[in-house]
Scaffold this motif. Structure first.
Motif, PDB file in Angstrom:
ATOM      1  N   LYS A   1       1.078  -1.384  -0.010  1.00 35.32           N
ATOM      2  CA  LYS A   1       0.307   0.317   0.211  1.00 35.32           C
ATOM      3  C   LYS A   1       1.129   1.480   0.034  1.00 35.32           C
ATOM      4  O   LYS A   1       0.783   2.302   0.875  1.00 35.32           O
ATOM      5  CB  LYS A   1      -0.707  -0.211   1.260  1.00 35.32           C
ATOM      6  N   ILE A   2       1.915   1.337  -0.526  1.00 36.91           N
ATOM      7  CA  ILE A   2       2.679   1.786  -0.696  1.00 36.91           C
ATOM      8  C   ILE A   2       2.390   3.581  -1.314  1.00 36.91           C
ATOM      9  O   ILE A   2       2.470   4.855  -0.670  1.00 36.91           O
ATOM     10  CB  ILE A   2       4.010   2.076  -1.322  1.00 36.91           C
ATOM     11  N   PRO A   3       1.294   3.511  -2.440  1.00 38.40           N
ATOM     12  CA  PRO A   3       0.287   4.744  -2.853  1.00 38.40           C
ATOM     13  C   PRO A   3      -0.097   5.515  -2.249  1.00 38.40           C
ATOM     14  O   PRO A   3       0.002   7.103  -2.102  1.00 38.40           O
ATOM     15  CB  PRO A   3      -0.267   4.227  -4.469  1.00 38.40           C
ATOM     16  N   SER A   4       0.060   5.180  -0.768  1.00 34.82           N
ATOM     17  CA  SER A   4      -0.815   5.564   0.259  1.00 34.82           C
ATOM     18  C   SER A   4      -0.110   6.580   1.172  1.00 34.82           C
ATOM     19  O   SER A   4      -0.465   7.690   1.480  1.00 34.82           O
ATOM     20  CB  SER A   4      -1.786   5.245   1.169  1.00 34.82           C
ATOM     21  N   LEU A   5       1.198   5.860   0.645  1.00 31.43           N
ATOM     22  CA  LEU A   5       2.132   6.808   1.508  1.00 31.43           C
ATOM     23  C   LEU A   5       3.242   8.124   0.556  1.00 31.43           C
ATOM     24  O   LEU A   5       3.757   8.264   0.384  1.00 31.43           O
ATOM     25  CB  LEU A   5       3.181   6.424   1.831  1.00 31.43           C
ATOM     26  N   PHE A   6       3.005   8.474  -0.911  1.00 31.93           N
ATOM     27  CA  PHE A   6       3.194   8.778  -1.390  1.00 31.93           C
ATOM     28  C   PHE A   6       3.665  10.405  -1.698  1.00 31.93           C
ATOM     29  O   PHE A   6       4.886  10.781  -1.829  1.00 31.93           O
ATOM     30  CB  PHE A   6       2.347   8.812  -3.041  1.00 31.93           C
ATOM     31  N   ASN A   7       2.930  10.847  -0.752  1.00 28.27           N
ATOM     32  CA  ASN A   7       3.413  12.369  -0.431  1.00 28.27           C
ATOM     33  C   ASN A   7       3.693  12.746   1.072  1.00 28.27           C
ATOM     34  O   ASN A   7       4.435  13.484   0.949  1.00 28.27           O
ATOM     35  CB  ASN A   7       2.156  12.791   0.212  1.00 28.27           C
ATOM     36  N   LYS A   8       4.832  11.136   1.007  1.00 28.24           N
ATOM     37  CA  LYS A   8       5.442  11.696   2.650  1.00 28.24           C
ATOM     38  C   LYS A   8       6.983  11.877   2.191  1.00 28.24           C
ATOM     39  O   LYS A   8       6.849  11.277   1.573  1.00 28.24           O
ATOM     40  CB  LYS A   8       5.437  10.135   3.544  1.00 28.24           C
ATOM     41  N   THR A   9       8.094  12.504   2.578  1.00 28.33           N
ATOM     42  CA  THR A   9       9.280  12.794   2.644  1.00 28.33           C
ATOM     43  C   THR A   9      10.042  11.410   2.740  1.00 28.33           C
ATOM     44  O   THR A   9      10.111  11.134   4.309  1.00 28.33           O
ATOM     45  CB  THR A   9       9.415  14.035   3.304  1.00 28.33           C
ATOM     46  N   MET A  10      10.797  11.352   2.671  1.00 35.62           N
ATOM     47  CA  MET A  10      11.720   9.979   3.216  1.00 35.62           C
ATOM     48  C   MET A  10      12.417   9.983   3.823  1.00 35.62           C
ATOM     49  O   MET A  10      12.508   9.312   4.779  1.00 35.62           O
ATOM     50  CB  MET A  10      12.979   9.968   1.554  1.00 35.62           C
ATOM     51  N   ARG A  11      12.323  11.637   4.557  1.00 38.10           N
ATOM     52  CA  ARG A  11      13.400  11.709   5.872  1.00 38.10           C
ATOM     53  C   ARG A  11      12.540  11.627   7.244  1.00 38.10           C
ATOM     54  O   ARG A  11      13.277  10.778   7.198  1.00 38.10           O
ATOM     55  CB  ARG A  11      13.428  13.374   5.576  1.00 38.10           C
ATOM     56  N   THR A  12      11.098  11.619   6.478  1.00 40.52           N
ATOM     57  CA  THR A  12       9.812  11.335   7.721  1.00 40.52           C
ATOM     58  C   THR A  12      10.070   9.649   8.064  1.00 40.52           C
ATOM     59  O   THR A  12       9.559   8.678   8.952  1.00 40.52           O
ATOM     60  CB  THR A  12       9.138  11.642   7.377  1.00 40.52           C
ATOM     61  N   LEU A  13      10.721   8.854   7.390  1.00 38.97           N
ATOM     62  CA  LEU A  13      10.025   7.189   7.774  1.00 38.97           C
ATOM     63  C   LEU A  13      10.879   6.441   8.163  1.00 38.97           C
ATOM     64  O   LEU A  13      12.714   6.993   8.162  1.00 38.97           O
ATOM     65  CB  LEU A  13      10.527   6.837   5.623  1.00 38.97           C
ATOM     66  N   SER A  14       9.897   5.413   8.851  1.00 42.74           N
ATOM     67  CA  SER A  14      10.559   4.412   9.486  1.00 42.74           C
ATOM     68  C   SER A  14      11.599   3.932   8.987  1.00 42.74           C
ATOM     69  O   SER A  14      11.501   3.413   7.135  1.00 42.74           O
ATOM     70  CB  SER A  14       9.920   3.629  10.124  1.00 42.74           C
ATOM     71  N   GLY A  15      12.727   2.493   9.195  1.00 43.46           N
ATOM     72  CA  GLY A  15      13.967   2.136   8.952  1.00 43.46           C
ATOM     73  C   GLY A  15      12.543   0.897   7.440  1.00 43.46           C
ATOM     74  O   GLY A  15      12.752   0.356   6.817  1.00 43.46           O
TER      75      GLY A  15
END
Lengths: 237, 412, 255
Positions: free
Chosen positions: A116-130
């Motif tokens: 379900k990555i498309p739902s996260l498309f607007n998140k910046t990479m910096r904010t992501l968990s491992g």
């Protein structure tokens, strides 16, 4: 499909690969295992062209990869820790990779959608968990429908559910006749996925056997024990 | 008796007409050539030269006449001799173009030469490709005005001076344009002369060059782009005012070079884009006041053998170096100048900086000794060196400073 | 290559250090122009700042950026892309961004306050220095593995070119002041890009003084507009040579 011939590599005085020869075939999942510093990452990175070997050859579909770069369009790579430009959004990373690979192949978005990555498309990479980064890496490795998948510790940062999903996709890829190379420390996972195990130690291949062979030789049902037993006998020899 | 002045005028005019006549020279007239016309003329007559090209060889004017051209007649000397030689007083030469005088190393061939005369007027003439332009010796009380002198000598060695004065007094030289000669204006023993509004440019050597020529005044002239600028020597009582000295580039090229000059005034001039704007050697009691030094390599080179020179209310702006000198002592006086490199402050707000400005930079002194060090100009290392020296002067002359530098540039 | 560049720029424009750098330059330039009545005086002060700050920031920023995007470069290397394409793409991206930052920070105030030949030459020189020092930054990045070491080398390069080299040159001039050093001066100067950047500006600002030198070589070098042309050509060598060497090293580098 991939033929590694007498590969040697030194980092300074340390001989990381001491003449490794090995083959990877279509439609099989090969697990490269071994203790830390045994040379498995160096082997994988050599196949990906990230490390340039001192001697030996890697032949892919009958052609040496030395000096070539286009062959990498046949490989999907999932690194141990995926790092992407901090300021980019996930969606931009995917469109960037598509842009960079300029592939005409219809993209394989199955992993992308399972996570379900498309739902996260607007998140910046910096904010992501491992874990989310690993999902992104996995989705990118499968995205271009490559003939070869190189997965470096694929389930290390993933939660059990996500690991399970990834395993399904790996088996599916295998059934489509792709060649999958995995490094892993988790024996149960290797047992589930791999057809063949390449055990590396001190820059050499200690053994290269199918799981079936290993189990038969040792008479052990659990892979971890079987390998431990096998190693003991190797050392005793 | 209202009619008396009028009558007087008529009498005066008719008597003049009786005495003075006009002799026309030209293809349509009795005289086809100026020389016989001049021979036939009497004192006070006018020889009118009409349009045309006349081949001449040293026209000799030995009587007080007006020799005047109409519609720019041309005297072509064909490189054979002088153009005109004047040996009488009260001669006027006006509106004539003289071309191609002879060239020689032993004789100073000129477009017009004049000797031992007074009250000459040389006006509105054009001299093209003459060796010397005007060559005047022992001339008094004369006017050289609005002439154009275009030399075309191939080089320094084979060229003469534009306006050349030797042993002359009270000569006024104004509004002339001089180019392509050796020296634009050259004086030797020319005294009490007024030189104003001339433009002397692109001459091989100096725009203005004189020696032993006391009490001359130079106002509002432009000397620019001459081989080596302006150099004046061995003279007292000069006034230079409102002149522009510009674009003199070269290792021995100066806006103005003063050598052994005394008691003189240099005021309100502009020195622009010269390698060295003002160079003073052995020159004393010079008042340098209210000049502008803009974008020169060195604004001032003040040698240690100059004394009692004053530099007041000058503007130093955009020069690579403000002042350089060759010694460690200086007996000259700086006051109320504007220095763009001054970084001091003015706490009492009187418009004058509270700490002195030392215009000689250490680096300027270094370059005097090691010329090629100029390549390091404005580098960080050199800036550090200069800053250190500004705080603890050791190598630059201690007395050479402006104790009251202006905070803002003076407006003229 | 253009695609790599595109994404580098995409990433870098939102970099806080770059934004701070642009603002810093802009602030300094506009303050100087506002404080000085005479814009040509401001230009001279600005020049000293540019000669020190631009090489420093360019080399440190580019080295840091390179190491920070190491994983991204790894990712790219595993893709079907030529390594030289990747490095060139990165270079052009960083170079365009930093040049643009310089142009906004210094160039715009110059155009607004003092659009003279000297001003434009300062912009030209600053951009060339930016390009040279990014090139040197890439070199120091590819020859090391360690970020701290890479930045250390970058700082050393900067320190060497901005102070040590000139100090050594001055010492050399003093020591051999009796020898005709004219012939040697131009090659010596050409070996330091900061000196070259300075000379480009000197050719406009101090031409009156420079014309006071008799040497034929100086005359032909300074005496016409060719001086700036030659200097720029040598600067281009300074841009291209380290970059080509970086590509050579990068092509054989183990990631």
């Amino acid at each position: 499909m991939i033929e590694v011939k007498a590969l040697q590599k030194k980092f300074g005085k340390l001989r990381v690969l001491k003449g490794v020869s090995i083959c990877f075939h279509k439609g099989e999942v090969v697990s490269v295992i071994g203790p830390n510093g045994s040379g498995k990452t160096t082997l994988i990175k050599s196949i990906l062209g990230m490390i340039i070997p001192d001697s030996g050859e890697i032949i892919l579909n009958g052609k040496s990869i030395s000096g070539d770069w286009q062959y990498r369009s046949q490989i999907g790579y999932m690194p141990q820790i995926g790092r992407y430009p901090d300021n980019m959004k996930i969606g931009q990373v995917f469109s960037m990779m598509r842009d960079l690979r300029k592939s005409d192949i219809k993209p394989d978005e199955s992993v992308l959608n399972s996570y379900k990555i498309p739902s996260l498309f607007n998140k910046t990479m910096r904010t992501l968990s491992g874990g989310t980064r690993q999902k992104v890496s996995a989705a990118l490795a499968f995205l271009f429908n490559p003939d070869i998948l190189v997965l470096d510790e694929p389930t290390a940062g993933l939660d059990p559910l996500a690991s399970e999903i990834l395993k399904q996709h790996i088996l599916e890829a295998k059934s489509k006749g792709k060649c999958v190379i995995i490094t892993s420390h988790i024996m149960s996972e290797v047992d589930e996925l791999a057809d063949r195990i390449v055990y590396m130690m001190d820059g050499e291949i200690a053994f290269d056997k199918t799981i079936k062979e290993i189990k038969e030789e040792t008479g052990e049902e659990r892979l971890g024990k079987a390998i431990a037993k096998l190693m003991k006998s190797e050392i005793n020899d | 008796m209202p009619r008396l002045p009028f009558l007087f005028l008529i009498v005066l005019l008719s008597s003049h007409l009786l005495r003075a006549k006009t002799i026309d020279v030209g293809a349509a007239f009795r005289f086809k050539h100026p020389q016989p016309a001049i021979i036939s003329a009497h004192n006070g007559d006018t020889v009118m030269l009409h349009k045309g090209i006349y081949i001449v060889k040293n026209l000799h004017i030995n009587k007080s006449i007006v020799f005047k051209g109409e519609n720019e007649p041309v005297l072509d000397v064909q490189m054979k001799d002088f153009g005109i030689t004047i040996t009488a007083s009260h001669v006027t030469i006006e509106g004539i173009t003289i071309k191609n005088s002879a060239r020689a190393s032993m004789t100073d061939y000129a477009g017009i030469q004049a000797m031992k005369a007074r009250h000459l007027t040389l006006k509105n003439n054009i001299l093209i490709n003459t060796y010397f332009g005007f060559h005047l010796s022992a001339i008094d009380s004369s006017l050289i005005e609005n002439n154009t002198l275009i030399g075309s000598a191939p080089d320094d060695a084979r060229s003469g001076n534009g306006i050349h004065l030797w042993q002359c007094n009270f000569v006024t030289i104004r509004k002339n344009k001089i180019s392509g000669h050796r020296d634009g204006i050259y004086f030797e023993f020319a005294r009490f002369c007024h030189i104003s509004q001339n433009i002397s440019e692109k001459n091989f050597r100096y725009g203005l060059h004189f020696m032993f020529s006391d009490n001359d005044t130079y106002t509002n002239n432009i000397f620019r782009n001459n081989g080596t600028g302006v150099a004046v020597m061995y003279t007292k009582g000069i006034r230079m005012e409102g002149n522009i000295f510009a674009d003199n580039w070269g290792s021995s090229s100066y806006g103005v070079l003063l050598k052994d000059i005394g008691n003189s005034y240099i005021t309100g001039n502009t020195f622009l884009n010269n390698t060295t704007a003002l160079y003073l050697e052995g020159s004393s009691r010079i008042q340098v006041v209210g000049n502008t030094f803009q974008n020169n390599g060195w604004a001032l080179k003040l040698l240690a053998n100059c004394e009692m020179d004053s530099f007041i209310r000058n503007k130093f702006n955009g020069n690579t170096f403000d002042v350089s000198t060759n010694g460690t002592i200086s007996l000259n006086y700086f006051k109320h100048n504007y220095w763009d490199k001054y970084t001091g402050y003015d706490l009492d707000r009187d418009g004058v900086g509270d700490i002195p400005y030392r215009p000689v930079s250490l680096y300027a002194s270094i370059i005097e000794q090691i010329p090629y060090a100029v390549m390091l100009l404005r580098s960080f290392a050199v800036d550090l060196l200069d800053k250190a020296e500004k705080n603890i002067p050791s190598l630059t002359p201690d007395q050479l400073k402006d104790d009251s530098p202006l905070m803002k540039s003076p407006t003229r | 290559m253009i695609k790599v560049t595109k994404y580098v720029i995409y990433d870098i424009v939102r970099n806080r250090v770059l934004i701070a750098y642009t603002l810093f330059l802009f602030l300094i330039a506009s303050t100087l122009f506002n404080m000085e009545e005479d814009p040509s005086k401001a230009i001279i002060s600005l020049m000293s700042i540019v000669m020190i700050m631009v090489p420093l920031i360019s080399i440190v920023f580019a080295t840091t950026y390179f190491f920070n995007s190491y994983e991204f470069i790894e990712l790219l290397v595993a893709q079907p892309l030529k390594r030289s394409t990747i490095l060139l793409g990165e270079y052009i991206g960083v170079a365009l961004s930093l040049s643009f930052a310089f142009f906004i920070g210094i160039g715009i105030p110059i155009i607004l306050f003092d659009a003279t030949a000297t001003g434009f030459v300062l912009i030209l020189s600053g951009i060339l220095l930016t390009l040279v020092f990014i090139s040197l930054a890439f070199l120091s990045s590819v020859i090391t593995r360690d970020k701290a070491k890479g930045i250390g080398i970058a700082l050393m390069i900067w320190f060497y070119f901005s102070i040590i080299y000139d100090a050594l040159m001055l010492a050399l001039l003093f020591t051999f002041s009796d020898y005709p050093l004219e012939q040697a001066m131009i090659p010596i100067v050409a070996l330091n890009p900061i000196d070259l950047g300075r000379i480009i500006i000197m050719l406009k600002l101090d031409i009156s003084a420079l014309m006071g030198y008799t040497g034929a070589l100086f005359k032909s070098f300074f005496g016409n507009s060719m001086g700036i042309f030659y200097t720029c050509c040598i600067m281009f060598i300074w841009i291209i040579a380290p970059l080509l060497y970086s590509i050579k090293v990068f092509n054989r580098k183990n990631l």
